[in-house]
Design a protein around this motif. Structure first.
Motif, PDB file in Angstrom:
ATOM      1  N   UNK A 294      -3.085   7.106   0.849  1.00 45.37           N
ATOM      2  CA  UNK A 294      -2.291   7.457   2.030  1.00 45.37           C
ATOM      3  C   UNK A 294      -3.005   7.021   3.307  1.00 45.37           C
ATOM      4  N   UNK A 295      -4.285   7.260   3.381  1.00 38.16           N
ATOM      5  CA  UNK A 295      -5.054   6.888   4.570  1.00 38.16           C
ATOM      6  C   UNK A 295      -5.036   5.375   4.782  1.00 38.16           C
TER       7      UNK A 295
ATOM      8  N   UNK B 204       6.683  10.699   3.275  1.00 39.97           N
ATOM      9  CA  UNK B 204       7.625  11.352   2.356  1.00 39.97           C
ATOM     10  C   UNK B 204       6.991  11.563   0.987  1.00 39.97           C
ATOM     11  N   UNK B 205       6.319  10.533   0.479  1.00 47.15           N
ATOM     12  CA  UNK B 205       5.767  10.628  -0.873  1.00 47.15           C
ATOM     13  C   UNK B 205       4.401  11.316  -0.909  1.00 47.15           C
ATOM     14  N   UNK B 206       3.701  11.308   0.201  1.00 44.62           N
ATOM     15  CA  UNK B 206       2.485  12.109   0.276  1.00 44.62           C
ATOM     16  C   UNK B 206       2.839  13.591   0.221  1.00 44.62           C
ATOM     17  N   UNK B 207       3.910  13.991   0.899  1.00 37.88           N
ATOM     18  CA  UNK B 207       4.339  15.382   0.845  1.00 37.88           C
ATOM     19  C   UNK B 207       4.681  15.792  -0.586  1.00 37.88           C
ATOM     20  N   UNK B 208       5.353  14.902  -1.313  1.00 35.49           N
ATOM     21  CA  UNK B 208       5.693  15.234  -2.689  1.00 35.49           C
ATOM     22  C   UNK B 208       4.449  15.427  -3.545  1.00 35.49           C
ATOM     23  N   UNK B 209       3.439  14.598  -3.341  1.00 33.58           N
ATOM     24  CA  UNK B 209       2.179  14.760  -4.079  1.00 33.58           C
ATOM     25  C   UNK B 209       1.571  16.134  -3.806  1.00 33.58           C
TER      26      UNK B 209
ATOM     27  N   UNK C  68       0.822  -1.208   0.000  1.00 33.66           N
ATOM     28  CA  UNK C  68       0.000   0.000   0.000  1.00 33.66           C
ATOM     29  C   UNK C  68       0.860   1.263   0.000  1.00 33.66           C
ATOM     30  N   UNK C  69       1.997   1.227   0.674  1.00 36.94           N
ATOM     31  CA  UNK C  69       2.844   2.421   0.738  1.00 36.94           C
ATOM     32  C   UNK C  69       3.419   2.779  -0.630  1.00 36.94           C
ATOM     33  N   UNK C  70       3.665   1.777  -1.469  1.00 39.26           N
ATOM     34  CA  UNK C  70       4.175   2.073  -2.806  1.00 39.26           C
ATOM     35  C   UNK C  70       3.078   2.616  -3.722  1.00 39.26           C
ATOM     36  N   UNK C  71       1.819   2.344  -3.405  1.00 40.09           N
ATOM     37  CA  UNK C  71       0.731   2.973  -4.147  1.00 40.09           C
ATOM     38  C   UNK C  71       0.659   4.469  -3.833  1.00 40.09           C
ATOM     39  N   UNK C  72       1.124   4.878  -2.656  1.00 35.30           N
ATOM     40  CA  UNK C  72       1.229   6.310  -2.339  1.00 35.30           C
ATOM     41  C   UNK C  72       2.269   6.956  -3.251  1.00 35.30           C
ATOM     42  N   UNK C  73       3.375   6.277  -3.466  1.00 37.84           N
ATOM     43  CA  UNK C  73       4.414   6.779  -4.365  1.00 37.84           C
ATOM     44  C   UNK C  73       3.912   6.833  -5.811  1.00 37.84           C
ATOM     45  N   UNK C  74       3.292   5.762  -6.285  1.00 35.00           N
ATOM     46  CA  UNK C  74       2.869   5.723  -7.686  1.00 35.00           C
ATOM     47  C   UNK C  74       1.718   6.682  -7.978  1.00 35.00           C
TER      48      UNK C  74
ATOM     49  N   UNK D 177      -6.478  11.361  -9.090  1.00 37.70           N
ATOM     50  CA  UNK D 177      -7.176  12.501  -8.481  1.00 37.70           C
ATOM     51  C   UNK D 177      -6.844  12.631  -7.001  1.00 37.70           C
ATOM     52  N   UNK D 178      -7.083  13.818  -6.468  1.00 39.48           N
ATOM     53  CA  UNK D 178      -6.711  14.100  -5.080  1.00 39.48           C
ATOM     54  C   UNK D 178      -7.393  13.172  -4.093  1.00 39.48           C
ATOM     55  N   UNK D 179      -8.674  12.853  -4.326  1.00 42.50           N
ATOM     56  CA  UNK D 179      -9.369  11.999  -3.371  1.00 42.50           C
ATOM     57  C   UNK D 179      -8.805  10.583  -3.370  1.00 42.50           C
ATOM     58  N   UNK D 180      -8.407  10.106  -4.541  1.00 45.91           N
ATOM     59  CA  UNK D 180      -7.793   8.776  -4.620  1.00 45.91           C
ATOM     60  C   UNK D 180      -6.425   8.768  -3.960  1.00 45.91           C
TER      61      UNK D 180
END
Length: 315
Positions: A157-158, A172-177, A136-142, A149-152
């Protein structure tokens, strides 16, 4: 003081000097899936596993071979997670790190194709193990590369932090988004960094979200003499005091990322004492980011050496 290497001998080590990351990279490079499996299963922490898989993305030409591991272990989410995580780095290799306007249509098409392959594997791993935080954490990166979209992106992340609240890699990758250059704004980015770092336990690596946000903000064309602001310097010192300079701080996977961010930010504000403390802890462990943001010396090793010399020299 650390016995520093000269700038000509500095290199960016993809494993950041981490022996477990090195062992995993070596096992993957020789296609020893049994050894790679053993390394990863010896690390129960999902954030530490994400760190290891992120480091392993530097192993060259691994994508085709990983198919044999996946085929040999039907029903096992781990090889799927490894291949999915690797494919994200493989996708960025096709895109390059250039700004979007400098990336060709053909490169973008290959980038998106590889990201789809990555997410197919990660989704398959999650279907086999719905509580698999690493996949799941790598889906935050991808999410950033796929331009979801922002909601996805927020839902991805959630799905991580509901299971692992202070997951460094996901933050880290949520901040980049949320950066202005991607899909957010300075206000969103700083609100996220400040909320997450304040909620983290003392000594936690999430304190580095503060210098990370300031580094990104400083690169805006209208930033001017951004680092001269006393408010920026004060916030950096407070963040370091609660994270990398706190008595509870430990050198867990990801600490090199955090310490490099603080070293760069303190150097830019002119806080030589704080920067020197970071360099002393790091020694020769230099990361590409944020040192490639030094517009004069784009090579991270040279930029790191220049800033380190300035911070640690007498006088």
């Amino acid at each position: 003081m650390w016995p520093f290497s000269s700038s000509s001998r500095l290199t960016v080590d993809p494993t950041e000097g981490d022996p477990t990351a090195r062992a995993l990279g070596q096992a993957l490079a020789r296609h020893d899936w049994t050894a790679a499996d053993a390394v990863l299963r010896s690390i129960p922490d999902a954030d530490d596993r994400a760190y290891l898989l992120d480091r392993a993305s530097a192993v060259p030409d691994l994508w085709p071979a990983l198919g044999s591991w996946v085929a040999a272990a039907p029903g096992d989410p781990l090889p799927l997670t490894v291949r999915g995580a690797y494919a994200i780095g493989w996708a960025w290799e096709a895109r390059t790190a250039a700004r979007a306007k400098y990336v060709s249509k053909e490169r973008f098409q290959e980038f998106f194709r590889r990201l789809r392959l990555a997410e197919d594997d990660l989704d398959a791993a999650i279907a086999l193990d719905p509580d698999d935080v690493t996949a799941r954490s790598f889906l935050v990166l991808s999410a950033r590369g796929r331009q979801v979209p922002k909601d996805e992106a927020a839902a991805r992340f959630e799905a991580v932090v509901s299971r692992y609240p202070h997951h460094r890699f996901a933050h880290e990758h949520r901040l980049q988004y949320l950066c202005h250059k991607w899909f957010g704004s300075d206000e969103e980015m700083f609100a996220f960094a400040r909320t997450a770092s304040a909620a983290a336990p003392a000594g936690n690596l999430l304190g580095a979200l503060i210098p990370d946000a300031h580094v990104e903000r400083s690169m805006e064309a209208s930033a001017g003499d951004y680092w001269a602001s006393p408010a920026v310097a004060d916030e950096l010192r407070a963040a370091a005091a609660r994270s990398v300079f706190h008595a509870s701080f430990t050198r867990r996977p990801g600490w090199v990322w955090a310490m490099n961010l603080f070293a760069y930010a303190f150097s830019m504000t002119g806080d030589r004492q704080a920067a020197a403390a970071c360099f002393d802890a790091l020694g020769d462990r230099v990361t590409e980011y944020p040192w490639t943001y030094d517009t004069v010396l784009a090579r991270p090793e040279k930029a790191y050496a220049k800033h380190r010399q300035r911070a640690t020299s007498a006088g």
